[in-house]
Every structure is written in C-alpha cells, then in structure tokens.
Design an enzyme around this catalytic site. Structure first.
Site, PDB file in Angstrom:
ATOM      1  CD  GLU A 135      -4.237   6.750   0.217  1.00  0.00           C
ATOM      2  OE1 GLU A 135      -4.658   5.746   0.811  1.00  0.00           O
ATOM      3  OE2 GLU A 135      -3.454   6.684  -0.736  1.00  0.00           O
ATOM      4  CE  LYS A 156      -0.308   1.105  -0.671  1.00  0.00           C
ATOM      5  NZ  LYS A 156       0.423   1.967   0.230  1.00  0.00           N
ATOM      6  N   GLY A 169       1.587   3.202   5.308  1.00  0.00           N
ATOM      7  CA  GLY A 169       2.503   2.083   5.548  1.00  0.00           C
ATOM      8  C   GLY A 169       3.407   2.284   6.755  1.00  0.00           C
ATOM      9  CD  GLU A 229       2.571   3.554  -2.231  1.00  0.00           C
ATOM     10  OE1 GLU A 229       2.024   2.758  -3.015  1.00  0.00           O
ATOM     11  OE2 GLU A 229       2.429   3.495  -0.989  1.00  0.00           O
ATOM     12  CB  SER A 233      -1.683   3.298   9.224  1.00  0.00           C
ATOM     13  OG  SER A 233      -0.365   3.346   8.713  1.00  0.00           O
ATOM     14  CG  HIS A 260      -1.290   5.724  -4.203  1.00  0.00           C
ATOM     15  ND1 HIS A 260      -0.049   5.699  -3.594  1.00  0.00           N
ATOM     16  CD2 HIS A 260      -2.161   5.201  -3.306  1.00  0.00           C
ATOM     17  CE1 HIS A 260      -0.191   5.179  -2.381  1.00  0.00           C
ATOM     18  NE2 HIS A 260      -1.449   4.870  -2.181  1.00  0.00           N
ATOM     19  CG  ASN A 305      -3.702   0.655  -3.353  1.00  0.00           C
ATOM     20  OD1 ASN A 305      -3.407  -0.157  -4.225  1.00  0.00           O
ATOM     21  ND2 ASN A 305      -3.035   1.780  -3.168  1.00  0.00           N
TER      22      ASN A 305
HETATM   23  P1  13P Z   1      -1.551   1.487   4.233  1.00  0.00           P
HETATM   24  O1  13P Z   1      -2.971   1.208   4.624  1.00  0.00           O
HETATM   25  O2  13P Z   1      -0.735   0.249   4.064  1.00  0.00           O
HETATM   26  O3  13P Z   1      -0.933   2.511   5.129  1.00  0.00           O
HETATM   27  O4  13P Z   1      -1.610   2.149   2.763  1.00  0.00           O
HETATM   28  C1  13P Z   1      -2.453   3.215   2.527  1.00  0.00           C
HETATM   29  C2  13P Z   1      -2.520   3.460   1.069  1.00  0.00           C
HETATM   30  O5  13P Z   1      -1.571   3.966   0.472  1.00  0.00           O
HETATM   31  C3  13P Z   1      -3.738   3.071   0.345  1.00  0.00           C
HETATM   32  O6  13P Z   1      -3.736   3.578  -0.929  1.00  0.00           O
END
Ligand code: 13P
Length: 248
Positions: free
Chosen positions: A166, A11, A172, A96, A212, A94, A9
């Site tokens: 997640e 982002k 992150g 976010e 992560s 997601h 992903n």
């Molecule tokens: P990270 O792997 O950067 O922690 O992000 C996870 C994520 O939100 C994947 O959708």
C-alpha cells in the site's frame, strides 16, 4: 495456485449496528465465487460481524493486535481474545498504525509471529511515502520492511501471510498507483521473498495492492500477474461498491 483475495478495511468507521446493517445488505447481493473475501473492522464490531457472516464464507479481520497473550497493556487486544470470537485474519503494520501509533518493523514482526502461532492469518502491510518514492528509494525501503517484518519466520508460516503493498501516497488520496507501478512493486516484493525463501515459496504468497482501489480500477489492477488481490479502504464501506470490487 494463488486464489484472489479481496479484503475491505473499514478503518475507524461504522458502529456495530451499522456493521450488521452492511452485512445483511451485502449477503443479499453477494454470490460466493473462487475469490476469498474478508472485512477488517474495529474490535467492537467483530463479534457481531462474525455472526452476521456465518455460513457465507466471508472472513472477519481485526485491524491490529498485541504480541502478548495477556498483560498490563491498557487499551490493547490480544490474539487469544480475537481467536475466541472466531476472527480469521488480522491486519498488521498498516501505514496509519506505523505513522500515528509508533508501529515499527520490530513490533510488526512480533505481532505477525504471534498471529501465526495463534492461528490467525496476518495481512502484513508495507509501502513507501511520497517522499521516498520521489527520491527513487521505494524498492530499497520496501525491501527493508519485508526483510525485517519476515525476520525469523519459517517458510511453512510465511506462506500463510498475505502481503499488502500500500503506497502511502495512494491511500485515501484518490491517486491510485497505475497497474504498471503496482505490478512492478508487487513483483519486486515477490522477488525479495524468493531471495529469502526460494521461488516455490514466494509463488505461494498472496500479495494484495491497496490504495484508492475502486470499482472502476479493480479489474485492471487484478489483471496484473503479481497482484493477487486488494485491500480496499473507502470503497469497502458501501455494499454495492465493495461487491463490484469482489466481482472484479
Ligand atoms: P483507500 O482505499 O481508502 O485508499 O485505503 C486504502 C487502505 O489503506 C486500505 O488498508
């Protein structure tokens, strides 16, 4: 048999040119295996990525979409628009998007249904915040998300959905859930799905862990019985890192 599924992903990272650069580099080192692979990229990169990955078996995913086919929804993108350019998957819900863009279980449910009706495979995200985990309510919370997000979806469609667990506190932050924590929640999600659809159906649904995931921890996470793959953020931005995870 559930096939491992590793999705990156990106982002809000990379331009279209940078996406093609990634694809060209990745193709040089990638060897297809029985692992399903996809990249979820911003809309402006999807067309170029789809072309760049042609013939590789690597899928392309959008990171969101609207639940209507068309309409006066400035700034939105619909399923037919994605389908026309060959998009294979769409991430829905997601954390976010839930946190910063007002996504709710109701909009997630509508979007998942539209994706399924349009022949785009949803990657449905769920997961609790640190506050919820510290209160010991992570199972109650995630069960609520799963029940609401799958509401009204028949079993023959449910098996096409990939669930991505997640935990928000692991996204992150570099703070990965331990394999045991991730397994416990993915097994719990499968139990909730078994309660809705029966065990045979729940055993067919792919469940990814995200938060992560990196080359150094991918294999121990993937070793867990109920973890069928990973949704990888930061570590999917570099071809070599992503490849290591794909070849966990
Ligand atoms: P990270 O792997 O950067 O922690 O992000 C996870 C994520 O939100 C994947 O959708």
């Amino acid at each position: 048999m559930r096939k491992p599924f590793i999705a990156g992903n990106w982002k809000m990272y990379k331009t279209a040119a940078q996406a093609v650069e990634f694809a060209e580099e990745f193709k040089k080192i990638y060897r297809p295996s029985d692992v399903r692979v996809a990249i979820a990229a911003p809309y402006t990169q999807l067309w170029a990525l789809k072309k760049a990955f042609e013939g590789t078996g690597i899928g392309v995913a959008a990171q969101n979409m609207h639940w209507e086919d068309q309409g006066a929804f400035t700034g939105e993108v619909s399923a037919p628009m994605l389908k026309e350019i060959g998009v294979d998957y769409v991430i829905i819900g997601h954390s976010e998007r839930r946190e910063y863009f007002g996504e709710t279980d109701d909009t997630v449910n509508r979007k998942v249904k539209k994706a399924l009706a349009s022949g785009i495979l949803p990657i449905l995200c769920c997961g609790e915040s640190l506050k919820i985990r510290e209160a010991g309510k992570e199972k109650l919370f995630v069960e609520g998300q799963i029940r609401a997000d799958f509401d009204g979806i028949p079993a023959e469609d449910a098996v096409k959905i990939t669930v991505a667990y997640e935990p928000i506190w692991a996204i992150g932050t570099g703070k990965t859930a331990t394999p045991a924590q991730a397994q416990e929640m993915c097994a719990f999600i499968r139990d909730v799905l078994a309660g809705i659809y029966g065990e045979d159906v729940s055993e067919e649904i792919a469940i990814q862990y995200g938060g992560s995931v990196k080359p150094s921890n991918a294999s121990e996470l993937m070793d867990q019985v109920d973890i069928d793959g990973a949704l990888v953020g930061g570590a999917s931005l570099k071809p070599a890192d992503f490849l290591e995870i794909v070849h966990f």
